[in-house]
Design an enzyme around this catalytic site. Structure first.
Site, PDB file in Angstrom:
ATOM      1  CG  HIS A   1      35.462 -26.469  30.663  1.00  0.00           C
ATOM      2  ND1 HIS A   1      35.023 -27.758  30.440  1.00  0.00           N
ATOM      3  CD2 HIS A   1      36.713 -26.406  30.136  1.00  0.00           C
ATOM      4  CE1 HIS A   1      35.964 -28.437  29.822  1.00  0.00           C
ATOM      5  NE2 HIS A   1      37.009 -27.648  29.619  1.00  0.00           N
TER       6      HIS A   1
ATOM      7  CG  ASP B   1      38.568 -28.333  24.093  1.00  0.00           C
ATOM      8  OD1 ASP B   1      39.261 -27.320  23.902  1.00  0.00           O
ATOM      9  OD2 ASP B   1      38.754 -29.117  25.062  1.00  0.00           O
TER      10      ASP B   1
ATOM     11  CG  HIS C   1      39.446 -30.849  28.277  1.00  0.00           C
ATOM     12  ND1 HIS C   1      40.391 -30.100  27.582  1.00  0.00           N
ATOM     13  CD2 HIS C   1      40.127 -31.587  29.186  1.00  0.00           C
ATOM     14  CE1 HIS C   1      41.592 -30.365  28.069  1.00  0.00           C
ATOM     15  NE2 HIS C   1      41.468 -31.269  29.041  1.00  0.00           N
TER      16      HIS C   1
ATOM     17  CG  ASP D   1      42.261 -29.316  23.943  1.00  0.00           C
ATOM     18  OD1 ASP D   1      41.464 -29.571  23.015  1.00  0.00           O
ATOM     19  OD2 ASP D   1      41.871 -28.888  25.051  1.00  0.00           O
TER      20      ASP D   1
ATOM     21  CE1 TYR E   1      44.805 -24.554  27.201  1.00  0.00           C
ATOM     22  CE2 TYR E   1      44.068 -26.764  26.637  1.00  0.00           C
ATOM     23  CZ  TYR E   1      43.798 -25.476  27.038  1.00  0.00           C
ATOM     24  OH  TYR E   1      42.497 -25.093  27.271  1.00  0.00           O
TER      25      TYR E   1
HETATM   26  C1  OKP Z   1      40.081 -26.311  29.131  1.00  0.00           C
HETATM   27  B1  OKP Z   1      39.679 -26.517  27.683  1.00  0.00           B
HETATM   28  C2  OKP Z   1      45.952 -30.038  33.905  1.00  0.00           C
HETATM   29  C3  OKP Z   1      44.557 -29.966  34.474  1.00  0.00           C
HETATM   30  C4  OKP Z   1      43.638 -29.448  33.451  1.00  0.00           C
HETATM   31  C5  OKP Z   1      41.516 -28.345  33.299  1.00  0.00           C
HETATM   32  C6  OKP Z   1      41.500 -28.533  31.843  1.00  0.00           C
HETATM   33  C7  OKP Z   1      40.729 -27.423  31.225  1.00  0.00           C
HETATM   34  C8  OKP Z   1      40.721 -27.508  29.747  1.00  0.00           C
HETATM   35  N1  OKP Z   1      46.814 -30.419  34.930  1.00  0.00           N
HETATM   36  N2  OKP Z   1      42.378 -29.202  34.013  1.00  0.00           N
HETATM   37  O1  OKP Z   1      38.649 -27.467  27.503  1.00  0.00           O
HETATM   38  O2  OKP Z   1      40.765 -26.831  26.801  1.00  0.00           O
HETATM   39 ZN    ZN Z   2      40.189 -28.640  26.175  1.00  0.00          ZN
END
Ligand code: OKP
Ligand code: ZN
Length: 346
Positions: free
Chosen positions: A160, A196, A198, A285, A324
């Site tokens: 990110h 990932d 995200h 994740d 996570y």
């Molecule tokens: C980072 B990576 C949870 C909110 C999560 C950010 C997610 C970041 C993910 N309440 N907001 O891409 O695994």
């Molecule tokens: Zn992620």
């Protein structure tokens, strides 16, 4: 496969606070993530330490003002009367505001150089981020020297982090640093495949107008999931980079059949576009039991992924991103690495 694992203390001294649904909590991106992955993968692999991070390389990926901000943010925060336990923004520049005026106060810098309140800076953040980036750099160096595949246990993650903004638990873009290192070491075109959950908005942005790096991502639809404002299917690159970005947004509940079909479209591009090295942003994740994500991949699916990556046949750097569900994190990462190893040898 060589696995690059950083100093556990250095990584553990970074544990940010996160604003999660209006509650300030210890971040889901916790120190025990690295510990559990390290324990799982060092059963089969002798861990290697990273070298010293090359600041010139870092400066080719990130903005100089941003790097100076990261280096000084915690000390600046200490000067703030009434400060809380982590340096965190509370105000971001809105669309019409004066973003061309360099920020001076630490509050302004945190808003200017960040994009999310899921992310904050603590005493150990800069050192941990540098250590993670150094692992990605070293893993790339070792592949350039002839290794077929390496794994960098980066924590904090990186995908990110943009040219000049932190967010989404990320500060330095480890995958981009690995890719840039590969280019500087002689690669003609690097593919970054980001699995990932995200979208890797930072990696996409860093290479968006370039054709020497192809970026492909399979992720939760930004209509419903972080980072919300990037990762749509019509983002395909700009200028020289047109056609060198691919986004595969998928709905919540997606399982391996749909997910792996998207992966095939990405890997087709890797071949068609003539990429000669592969960097994988490996987030697990996408796991069915992940506490903050909604895909349905299983440990067996991660094993299948490892074998599929090996079949691509390119020199490969695997960089750790998210994941996570700490109880299954080690087993899921090991599933990818172990089947990659077995498939590449066979
Ligand atoms: C980072 B990576 C949870 C909110 C999560 C950010 C997610 C970041 C993910 N309440 N907001 O891409 O695994
Ligand atoms: Zn992620």
């Amino acid at each position: 496969m060589h696995v690059f694992v950083g100093d556990a203390e250095t990584s553990a001294r970074h544990h940010a606070l996160e604003l999660d649904a209006a509650r300030l909590i210890p971040s889901w991106e916790s120190p025990n993530r690295a510990a559990t992955i390290a324990a799982a993968i060092t059963e089969n692999h002798q861990p290697l330490a990273g070298g010293d991070l090359d600041d010139e390389l870092l400066g080719r990926v990130h903005d100089a003002g941003y790097l100076e901000f990261l280096r000084t943010a915690w000390d600046d925060w200490q000067q703030l009367p009434g400060r809380g336990p982590a340096a965190m923004a509370a105000c971001w520049p809105a669309r019409w505001m004066a973003t061309d005026r360099p920020p001076v106060s630490i509050d302004a810098k945190l808003g200017y150089y960040g994009f999310g309140a899921d992310c904050s800076i603590t005493a150990g953040t800069w050192a941990a981020a540098r250590s993670a980036a150094a692992l990605a750099q070293s893993a790339a160096d070792d592949v350039l020297a002839g290794a077929t595949v390496n794994f960098a246990l980066c924590r904090p993650p990186g995908h990110h982090a943009t040219i000049d903004q932190f967010g989404g638990y990320c500060y330095l873009n480890n995958a981009a640093i690995a890719a840039q290192r590969c280019l500087d070491g002689g690669s003609g075109r690097v593919a970054i495949v980001d699995v990932d959950y995200h979208h890797g908005n930072g990696t996409q942005q860093i290479f968006y107008e370039r054709s020497d790096v192809y970026y492909a991502s399979i992720h939760a639809d930004p209509v419903t999931d972080f980072p919300y404002f990037a990762g749509f299917a019509d983002e395909r690159g700009r200028g020289d980079g047109v056609g060198y970005t691919r986004n595969e947004p998928l709905p919540a509940g997606t399982g391996f059949a749909t997910w792996s079909a998207a992966l095939e479209r990405c890997l087709d591009d890797v071949v068609t576009l003539g990429c000669d090295m592969l960097v994988m942003s490996l987030g697990v994740d996408t796991f069915v039991d992940d506490p903050i994500s909604q895909f349905r991949l299983t440990t067996g699916d991660f094993a299948t992924l490892g074998a599929r990556l090996a079949a691509v046949g390119l020199p490969t750097v695997i960089v750790m991103e998210g994941g996570y569900d700490v109880d299954d994190l080690g087993v899921n990462v090991a599933a990818v690495l172990d089947t990659f190893d077995i498939a590449r040898v066979a």
